[in-house]
Design an enzyme around this catalytic site. Sequence first.
Site, mmCIF file in Angstrom:
data_model
loop_
_atom_site.group_PDB
_atom_site.id
_atom_site.type_symbol
_atom_site.label_atom_id
_atom_site.label_comp_id
_atom_site.label_asym_id
_atom_site.label_seq_id
_atom_site.Cartn_x
_atom_site.Cartn_y
_atom_site.Cartn_z
ATOM 1 N N ASN A 164 39.104 42.953 20.990
ATOM 2 C CA ASN A 164 39.907 43.832 20.853
ATOM 3 C C ASN A 164 39.741 44.030 19.398
ATOM 4 O O ASN A 164 39.613 43.262 18.523
ATOM 5 C CB ASN A 164 41.303 43.585 20.838
ATOM 6 C CG ASN A 164 41.904 43.336 22.137
ATOM 7 O OD1 ASN A 164 41.118 42.984 23.151
ATOM 8 N ND2 ASN A 164 43.161 43.369 22.435
ATOM 9 N N HIS A 167 43.938 50.942 18.608
ATOM 10 C CA HIS A 167 44.644 52.226 18.078
ATOM 11 C C HIS A 167 43.907 53.174 17.591
ATOM 12 O O HIS A 167 42.706 52.830 17.193
ATOM 13 C CB HIS A 167 45.695 51.481 16.833
ATOM 14 C CG HIS A 167 46.765 50.691 17.305
ATOM 15 N ND1 HIS A 167 47.976 51.256 17.920
ATOM 16 C CD2 HIS A 167 46.778 49.406 17.108
ATOM 17 C CE1 HIS A 167 48.572 50.061 18.192
ATOM 18 N NE2 HIS A 167 48.019 49.088 17.597
#
Length: 184
Positions: free
Chosen positions: A101, A84
């Site tokens: 990630n 994000h």
Amino acid sequence: MPEYSVIQKDFYRESGKWLSTLGIWKKCINPNLHYIYVLRKAQKYNKKSIPGIFWRLALRHYQIKYGFQIYPETQIGEGFYLGHWGTLVINPKAKIGKNCNIAQGVTIGQQNRGKNEGYPVIGDEVWIGPNAVIVGNVNIGNNVLIAPNSYVNFDVPADSMIMGNPGKIYPKSNATEGYINHKV
């Protein structure tokens, strides 16, 4: 199988599709992917060459614009994925493995004194949730999930989940299943 660039491998993680140069450019509308593209270009070139200077200046611009503080000196394996858009700080001496990630609000930083003085080394296939903090000379094993808001200043064995502040280790053989997709 054709030889893919590090940028193609990073972008593959987002969609599970191998993209051409034009396809990559189209995906750069996404701030996360755009930043990764510029970061990888800055990592590719010698910092004293003309392309190196250009890409480092571009990276600095996008650090300010997007709030990602990741430097070209940071060693990051292929298949890097930013989940994000949002503030993110990674120390330039940290090492991050393949297929990792990292979500928004994460800090991966140094510890300046004490028994863990130094920088984190993060293994392959590690998922780091929002607002997690990893500091000091710690080793994070492969296949580790670090839950949101966790604080990690200790070594973490492979195949584990970390939750809480202070973090607590929970062994789990499939810790990142469903979290690390489209591996390269």
